[in-house]
Design an enzyme around this catalytic site. Structure first.
Site, PDB file in Angstrom:
ATOM      1  N   LYS A 139     -61.618  55.907  74.351  1.00 41.27           N
ATOM      2  CA  LYS A 139     -60.497  54.968  74.485  1.00 41.27           C
ATOM      3  C   LYS A 139     -59.241  55.789  74.285  1.00 41.27           C
ATOM      4  O   LYS A 139     -58.957  56.263  73.186  1.00 41.27           O
ATOM      5  CB  LYS A 139     -60.593  53.869  73.406  1.00 41.27           C
ATOM      6  CG  LYS A 139     -59.482  52.840  73.499  1.00 41.27           C
ATOM      7  CD  LYS A 139     -58.638  52.832  72.231  1.00 41.27           C
ATOM      8  CE  LYS A 139     -57.481  51.871  72.347  1.00 41.27           C
ATOM      9  NZ  LYS A 139     -56.424  52.360  73.284  1.00 41.27           N
TER      10      LYS A 139
ATOM     11  N   GLY B  79     -54.908  60.100  65.593  1.00 43.79           N
ATOM     12  CA  GLY B  79     -53.851  59.095  65.684  1.00 43.79           C
ATOM     13  C   GLY B  79     -53.213  58.854  64.338  1.00 43.79           C
ATOM     14  O   GLY B  79     -53.189  59.750  63.483  1.00 43.79           O
ATOM     15  N   SER B  80     -52.725  57.637  64.155  1.00 43.09           N
ATOM     16  CA  SER B  80     -51.980  57.312  62.933  1.00 43.09           C
ATOM     17  C   SER B  80     -52.934  56.995  61.784  1.00 43.09           C
ATOM     18  O   SER B  80     -54.126  56.734  61.993  1.00 43.09           O
ATOM     19  CB  SER B  80     -51.098  56.100  63.216  1.00 43.09           C
ATOM     20  OG  SER B  80     -51.934  55.013  63.569  1.00 43.09           O
TER      21      SER B  80
ATOM     22  N   GLU C 265     -58.272  62.974  62.680  1.00 37.44           N
ATOM     23  CA  GLU C 265     -57.133  63.896  62.792  1.00 37.44           C
ATOM     24  C   GLU C 265     -55.893  63.021  62.789  1.00 37.44           C
ATOM     25  O   GLU C 265     -55.545  62.422  63.809  1.00 37.44           O
ATOM     26  CB  GLU C 265     -57.210  64.689  64.115  1.00 37.44           C
ATOM     27  CG  GLU C 265     -58.442  65.560  64.252  1.00 37.44           C
ATOM     28  CD  GLU C 265     -58.330  66.861  63.476  1.00 37.44           C
ATOM     29  OE1 GLU C 265     -57.277  67.113  62.863  1.00 37.44           O
ATOM     30  OE2 GLU C 265     -59.311  67.608  63.468  1.00 37.44           O
TER      31      GLU C 265
ATOM     32  N   CYS D 100     -48.167  66.224  65.675  1.00 38.07           N
ATOM     33  CA  CYS D 100     -48.687  65.972  64.319  1.00 38.07           C
ATOM     34  C   CYS D 100     -48.334  67.136  63.397  1.00 38.07           C
ATOM     35  O   CYS D 100     -48.013  66.936  62.228  1.00 38.07           O
ATOM     36  CB  CYS D 100     -50.187  65.741  64.358  1.00 38.07           C
ATOM     37  SG  CYS D 100     -51.095  66.999  65.232  1.00 38.07           S
TER      38      CYS D 100
HETATM   39  P1  NAP Z   1     -51.925  55.360  67.023  1.00 38.91           P
HETATM   40  O1  NAP Z   1     -51.064  54.194  67.199  1.00 38.91           O
HETATM   41  O2  NAP Z   1     -52.816  55.405  65.852  1.00 38.91           O
HETATM   42  O3  NAP Z   1     -52.780  55.498  68.373  1.00 38.91           O
HETATM   43  C1  NAP Z   1     -53.776  56.454  68.529  1.00 38.91           C
HETATM   44  C2  NAP Z   1     -54.951  55.821  69.250  1.00 38.91           C
HETATM   45  O4  NAP Z   1     -55.565  54.861  68.399  1.00 38.91           O
HETATM   46  C3  NAP Z   1     -54.564  55.073  70.514  1.00 38.91           C
HETATM   47  O5  NAP Z   1     -55.584  55.207  71.467  1.00 38.91           O
HETATM   48  C4  NAP Z   1     -54.470  53.641  70.017  1.00 38.91           C
HETATM   49  O6  NAP Z   1     -54.608  52.704  71.034  1.00 38.91           O
HETATM   50  C5  NAP Z   1     -55.644  53.611  69.076  1.00 38.91           C
HETATM   51  N1  NAP Z   1     -55.637  52.579  68.059  1.00 38.91           N
HETATM   52  C6  NAP Z   1     -54.595  52.096  67.338  1.00 38.91           C
HETATM   53  N2  NAP Z   1     -55.045  51.188  66.434  1.00 38.91           N
HETATM   54  C7  NAP Z   1     -56.393  51.112  66.583  1.00 38.91           C
HETATM   55  C8  NAP Z   1     -57.426  50.363  65.958  1.00 38.91           C
HETATM   56  N3  NAP Z   1     -57.174  49.498  64.957  1.00 38.91           N
HETATM   57  N4  NAP Z   1     -58.698  50.519  66.387  1.00 38.91           N
HETATM   58  C9  NAP Z   1     -58.986  51.369  67.372  1.00 38.91           C
HETATM   59  N5  NAP Z   1     -58.044  52.119  68.027  1.00 38.91           N
HETATM   60  C10 NAP Z   1     -56.772  51.984  67.624  1.00 38.91           C
HETATM   61  O7  NAP Z   1     -51.133  56.707  66.978  1.00 38.91           O
HETATM   62  P2  NAP Z   1     -49.760  57.045  67.712  1.00 38.91           P
HETATM   63  O8  NAP Z   1     -48.686  56.531  66.848  1.00 38.91           O
HETATM   64  O9  NAP Z   1     -49.790  56.642  69.125  1.00 38.91           O
HETATM   65  O10 NAP Z   1     -49.875  58.660  67.631  1.00 38.91           O
HETATM   66  C11 NAP Z   1     -49.173  59.383  66.761  1.00 38.91           C
HETATM   67  C12 NAP Z   1     -49.934  59.675  65.480  1.00 38.91           C
HETATM   68  O11 NAP Z   1     -51.039  60.525  65.746  1.00 38.91           O
HETATM   69  C13 NAP Z   1     -49.042  60.451  64.530  1.00 38.91           C
HETATM   70  O12 NAP Z   1     -49.241  60.041  63.213  1.00 38.91           O
HETATM   71  C14 NAP Z   1     -49.531  61.885  64.717  1.00 38.91           C
HETATM   72  O13 NAP Z   1     -49.213  62.733  63.654  1.00 38.91           O
HETATM   73  C15 NAP Z   1     -50.993  61.671  64.899  1.00 38.91           C
HETATM   74  N6  NAP Z   1     -51.626  62.842  65.565  1.00 38.91           N
HETATM   75  C16 NAP Z   1     -52.465  63.617  64.841  1.00 38.91           C
HETATM   76  C17 NAP Z   1     -53.038  64.746  65.415  1.00 38.91           C
HETATM   77  C18 NAP Z   1     -53.980  65.623  64.636  1.00 38.91           C
HETATM   78  O14 NAP Z   1     -54.691  66.411  65.248  1.00 38.91           O
HETATM   79  N7  NAP Z   1     -54.031  65.536  63.324  1.00 38.91           N
HETATM   80  C19 NAP Z   1     -52.743  65.070  66.729  1.00 38.91           C
HETATM   81  C20 NAP Z   1     -51.877  64.257  67.438  1.00 38.91           C
HETATM   82  C21 NAP Z   1     -51.325  63.127  66.844  1.00 38.91           C
HETATM   83  P3  NAP Z   1     -53.314  51.966  71.695  1.00 38.91           P
HETATM   84  O15 NAP Z   1     -52.529  53.022  72.378  1.00 38.91           O
HETATM   85  O16 NAP Z   1     -53.929  51.002  72.642  1.00 38.91           O
HETATM   86  O17 NAP Z   1     -52.578  51.330  70.567  1.00 38.91           O
END
Ligand code: NAP
Length: 456
Positions: free
Chosen positions: A155, A207-208, A229, A263
């Site tokens: 996804k 993700g977050s 991650e 990130c």
């Molecule tokens: P996000 O909102 O958490 O989205 C990431 C993914 O998770 C998307 O596919 C999102 O789908 C999905 N998602 C959100 N809530 C979910 C749930 N309850 N159940 C299942 N899937 C869910 O993250 P973002 O804000 O777009 O991305 C930025 C974050 O990612 C930042 O905190 C960044 O630091 C972190 N990040 C970490 C790394 C690492 O390697 N540590 C790398 C890159 C980014 P939708 O798009 O449909 O909401």
């Protein structure tokens, strides 16, 4: 959540993508599970590795087209999109070349007999991925797990469906059989149902914190392995003996690349007192020279944020930081023009009771902290809920190494920004998640490390 491409440079809707149904999910699970029980997953690794080599070639051949798709969909500067596609090809090639060594049996000396550990796939995996590196995030999961024989259901983030779709097409074109890699445009509830399904054995999420915590809880409830991650609030430490010009130059890239949406971006600059004024002056000058504009234009150095929502969130965070006592040294608001642009921004005087002290700012906003000595560097660096990466600048490598050992993160780079390469483990501690991707460590996350002992 609707899956759609909206160009963040213009905020024009480009295309909407229909969502997959529960029946599509069931068909996907059936195919993936059947593949896992076939000789493709369980048999010789040599059958799977050529797919990764072919994929690497396809990515390189079509890199310009792929780069443009990413730039149009999430606003990354075109040169950085090209770099991301190239990195993906190198990850695919790295596992094609090395996975058989990583997964070879390992002998153990024991009084109980001849003993060794074999590495076997564990089954179908669910991957949930973010938009900020729309190909690289997919490749970090695909390459090691295709090599290991784990079928993957993905996804991707709802704002990058074109990247999701074309990546799946390329994996199929490279020769992956049906069920090896399936992209689904689905909701969080549907992800939860997939994780709960008995045919699925693990979940990898980038993700977050919010998404990570939700998905890890679902995995834990069903006793399934998860890797996370998550976010970061990485430090960029400038010691008093640094090469200041280099620290400034790298520090600007470390904060502004991908419009600050990385990130491992440098988010908290910790600068020692004796050089703090000079650093701030040079750093501010460099931020002033940034050229905001069309991410497709090679001369642009700062593109838009990925979405309207991202711009709103960042604006609120900066306003809140200032309301709580931070000093706005530069920038601080959306740029008055079409698209999701935010000014390159520098905040100083952030105290521990300011919410900004603990928050991740996903955009071009640098926080500057001034400290006296090395102990204060460590104290401030570790006073964070996150623990992803970090950088230390110093001309005294022994001094920097000593600090690197004391900083509580999964990665530290000396005299460089926090970077990534196929052969280096990537991941964090604390609320930045658990598990590692890439390298020999990444491929071991979702394999059965099976002990076999032949009694003497
Ligand atoms: P996000 O909102 O958490 O989205 C990431 C993914 O998770 C998307 O596919 C999102 O789908 C999905 N998602 C959100 N809530 C979910 C749930 N309850 N159940 C299942 N899937 C869910 O993250 P973002 O804000 O777009 O991305 C930025 C974050 O990612 C930042 O905190 C960044 O630091 C972190 N990040 C970490 C790394 C690492 O390697 N540590 C790398 C890159 C980014 P939708 O798009 O449909 O909401």
């Amino acid at each position: 959540m609707a899956y759609q491409t909206v160009n963040p440079f213009t905020n024009q809707l480009v295309k909407e993508y229909p969502s997959h149904t529960d029946a599509d999910i069931e068909a996907t699970l059936k195919k993936a599970d059947a593949l896992y029980h076939s000789s493709w997953s369980k048999g010789d690794i040599e059958k799977r590795l050529p797919i990764l080599l072919k994929l690497a070639n396809l990515l390189e051949e079509r890199s310009e087209e792929l780069a443009k798709i990413a730039t149009q969909e999430m606003g990354k500067l075109i040169e950085q999109s090209r770099g991301e596609v190239k990195l993906c090809a190198s990850i695919a090639r790295y596992y094609a070349d090395n996975a058989d060594t990583f997964l070879a049996p390992v002998k153990y000396n024991s009084d109980l007999g001849d003993a060794w550990v074999e590495h076997h796939p564990i089954g179908v995996l669910m991957a949930v991925e973010p938009w900020n590196f729309p190909y690289y995030q997919l490749m970090r999961v695909l390459a090691p797990n295709l090599a290991a024989g784990n079928p993957i259901i993905v996804k991707h983030a709802s704002i990058v469906p074109h990247c999701a779709e074309i990546f799946e097409q390329l994996v199929r074109e490279a020769g992956a059989p049906e069920g090896a890699y399936t992209n689904l445009f689905i909701s969080s509830d549907q992800v939860s149902n997939i994780i709960a399904d008995d045919r699925v054995q693990g979940v990898a999420l980038t993700g977050s914190e919010t998404a990570g915590s939700a998905v890890a809880a679902q995995a834990a409830k069903k006793l399934k392995k998860a890797t996370l991650e998550l976010g970061g609030n990485d430090v960029f430490v400038v010691l008093d003996d640094s090469d200041l010009d280099k620290a400034v130059e790298v520090g600007v890239t470390a904060r502004l690349q991908n419009a600050g949406q990385v990130c491992t971006a440098a988010k908290r600059f910790i600068v020692q007192e004796s050089i703090a004024d000079k650093f701030l002056e040079k750093y501010t000058d460099a931020f002033r020279q940034v050229k905001i504009g069309d991410p497709m234009d090679e001369s642009t150095t700062l593109g838009p944020l990925s979405s309207k929502d991202a711009l709103e969130t960042l604006t609120k965070q900066v306003n809140e930081a200032v309301k709580n006592g931070a000093k706005l040294h530069l920038g601080g608001k959306p740029v008055e023009r079409e698209g999701n642009f935010f000014e390159p921004t520098i905040l100083t005087h952030i105290t521990r009771d300011n919410p900004a002290y603990f928050e991740e700012f996903f955009g071009p906003v640098a926080q500057i902290y001034v400290v006296k000595d090395d102990d204060e560097v460590v104290q401030l660096a570790n006073d964070s809920n996150y623990g992803l990466g970090g950088s230390i600048f110093s001309q005294n490598i022994d001094r920097a190494k000593a600090l690197a050992s004391r900083i509580e993160t999964g990665m530290v780079y000396i005299n460089s920004l926090t970077d990534t390469a196929p052969e280096l483990p990537f991941g964090g501690v604390k609320r930045s998640g658990f598990g590692r991707e890439l390298s020999d460590l990444g491929i071991k996350e979702f394999v059965n490390q099976k002990l076999v002992v032949v009694s003497k």
